[in-house]
Motif scaffolding. Structure first.
Motif, mmCIF file in Angstrom:
data_model
loop_
_atom_site.group_PDB
_atom_site.id
_atom_site.type_symbol
_atom_site.label_atom_id
_atom_site.label_comp_id
_atom_site.label_asym_id
_atom_site.label_seq_id
_atom_site.Cartn_x
_atom_site.Cartn_y
_atom_site.Cartn_z
ATOM 1 N N ALA A 38 -1.731 -40.487 18.815
ATOM 2 C CA ALA A 38 -1.350 -39.117 18.240
ATOM 3 C C ALA A 38 -1.856 -38.312 19.112
ATOM 4 C CB ALA A 38 -0.833 -38.827 16.834
ATOM 5 N N CYS A 39 -2.194 -37.210 18.707
ATOM 6 C CA CYS A 39 -2.267 -36.409 19.518
ATOM 7 C C CYS A 39 -4.284 -36.198 19.008
ATOM 8 C CB CYS A 39 -1.999 -34.725 19.027
ATOM 9 S SG CYS A 39 -1.327 -34.649 17.769
ATOM 10 N N CYS A 40 -4.619 -36.751 18.310
ATOM 11 C CA CYS A 40 -6.303 -36.824 18.374
ATOM 12 C C CYS A 40 -6.596 -37.363 19.382
ATOM 13 C CB CYS A 40 -6.435 -37.014 16.827
ATOM 14 S SG CYS A 40 -6.764 -35.548 15.684
ATOM 15 N N SER A 74 -6.792 -42.745 15.942
ATOM 16 C CA SER A 74 -6.204 -41.225 16.458
ATOM 17 C C SER A 74 -5.358 -39.804 16.185
ATOM 18 C CB SER A 74 -7.227 -41.206 17.724
ATOM 19 O OG SER A 74 -6.197 -42.129 18.340
ATOM 20 N N GLY A 75 -4.651 -40.929 14.950
ATOM 21 C CA GLY A 75 -3.108 -39.909 14.424
ATOM 22 C C GLY A 75 -2.254 -40.694 13.578
ATOM 23 N N TRP A 76 -1.819 -40.558 13.168
ATOM 24 C CA TRP A 76 -0.713 -41.078 11.895
ATOM 25 C C TRP A 76 -0.572 -42.436 12.084
ATOM 26 C CZ3 TRP A 76 0.853 -36.925 14.837
ATOM 27 C CH2 TRP A 76 1.647 -36.950 15.991
ATOM 28 N N GLY A 102 -9.824 -37.763 12.167
ATOM 29 C CA GLY A 102 -8.444 -36.263 12.025
ATOM 30 C C GLY A 102 -7.359 -36.544 10.137
ATOM 31 N N SER A 103 -6.822 -35.636 10.212
ATOM 32 C CA SER A 103 -6.513 -35.837 8.560
ATOM 33 C C SER A 103 -5.901 -36.761 8.791
ATOM 34 C CB SER A 103 -6.187 -33.618 8.434
ATOM 35 O OG SER A 103 -5.211 -33.188 9.289
ATOM 36 N N CYS A 104 -4.896 -36.897 9.921
ATOM 37 C CA CYS A 104 -3.768 -37.926 9.670
ATOM 38 C C CYS A 104 -3.536 -39.220 9.706
ATOM 39 C CB CYS A 104 -2.843 -38.155 11.387
ATOM 40 S SG CYS A 104 -1.903 -36.066 11.269
ATOM 41 N N HIS A 110 -0.156 -33.841 8.770
ATOM 42 C CA HIS A 110 1.382 -32.774 8.065
ATOM 43 C C HIS A 110 1.772 -33.899 7.613
ATOM 44 C CE1 HIS A 110 2.772 -33.976 11.881
ATOM 45 N NE2 HIS A 110 1.759 -34.581 12.327
ATOM 46 N N GLY A 133 -10.245 -32.972 10.460
ATOM 47 C CA GLY A 133 -10.196 -32.149 11.104
ATOM 48 C C GLY A 133 -9.002 -32.294 11.800
ATOM 49 N N CYS A 134 -8.221 -31.027 12.606
ATOM 50 C CA CYS A 134 -6.641 -31.222 13.206
ATOM 51 C C CYS A 134 -6.462 -30.862 14.261
ATOM 52 C CB CYS A 134 -5.706 -30.665 11.979
ATOM 53 S SG CYS A 134 -3.829 -31.347 12.617
ATOM 54 N N PRO A 135 -6.890 -31.202 14.827
ATOM 55 C CA PRO A 135 -7.666 -32.176 15.443
ATOM 56 C C PRO A 135 -9.103 -32.451 15.466
ATOM 57 C CG PRO A 135 -7.456 -31.293 17.687
ATOM 58 C CD PRO A 135 -6.681 -30.416 16.814
HETATM 59 S S1 SF4 Z 1 -5.037 -34.643 12.649
HETATM 60 FE FE1 SF4 Z 1 -3.687 -32.681 13.693
HETATM 61 S S2 SF4 Z 1 -4.344 -33.354 16.154
HETATM 62 FE FE2 SF4 Z 1 -5.321 -35.228 14.732
HETATM 63 S S3 SF4 Z 1 -2.976 -36.056 15.075
HETATM 64 FE FE3 SF4 Z 1 -2.387 -35.333 13.362
HETATM 65 S S4 SF4 Z 1 -1.533 -33.485 13.904
HETATM 66 FE FE4 SF4 Z 1 -2.277 -34.675 15.771
#
Ligand code: SF4
Length: 160
Positions: A38-40, A74-76, A102-104, A110, A133-135
């Motif tokens: 994902a975004c990470c 790097s993502g959920w 990242g938190s996911c 989230h 972190g996010c990200p």
């Molecule tokens: S932690 Fe933030 S940046 Fe990383 S995958 Fe989750 S929403 Fe995206």
């Protein structure tokens, strides 16, 4: 160089333990899987690119799990995708390491308490390092990867 200067001009002998030799080699040649979720993953790519330049630590992207030592999550992870992540992890050769980025990846982020997202990748595969972190910024991932090197340097190798 001051301490070592001139010490190796003549024939010499260096002794060290097998663990230290192997750990030094492994920790300086961590090849991580080309694997973004994902975004990470964008931050992960930035960390590997020219500005932050992980290559100088011997860290390179590898396109095959069979040639990779490290996987960065790097993502959920959705419940549907979890078996795929597990299979990729199982395809990696030992010793292998996991960074949850990242938190996911750490806790669902989230998507916390969501019906379709795994509440942390450690529910699927074992995790060695968590980067919050996010990200997380590239500096944070960088720090996590340097901590990963320290983890590898402290390992005890059992020869079977
Ligand atoms: S932690 Fe933030 S940046 Fe990383 S995958 Fe989750 S929403 Fe995206």
């Amino acid at each position: 160089m001051g301490y070592l200067e001139g010490k190796f001009n003549k024939p010499n002998l260096v002794t060290l333990s097998y663990d230290k030799l192997m750990n030094a080699a492994r920790s300086r040649s961590i090849w991580y899987l080309t694997f973004g979720i994902a975004c990470c993953a964008i931050e992960m790519m930035a960390t590997g690119a020219s500005h932050y330049d992980l290559d100088r630590f011997g860290m390179f992207f590898r396109a095959s799990p069979r040639q990779a030592d490290l996987i960065i999550i790097s993502g959920w992870i959705t419940r549907k995708y979890a078996p795929v992540v597990k299979r990729i992890y199982e395809q990696m050769a030992e010793p292998k390491y996991v960074v949850a980025m990242g938190s996911c990846a750490i806790s669902g982020g989230h998507c916390y308490d969501s019906y379709n997202v795994v509440q942390g990748v450690d529910k699927v595969i074992p995790v060695d390092i968590y980067v919050q972190g996010c990200p997380p910024r590239p500096e944070a991932l960088y720090r996590g990867l340097l901590d990963m090197k320290n983890v590898i340097n402290r390992e005890t190798i059992v020869v079977k």
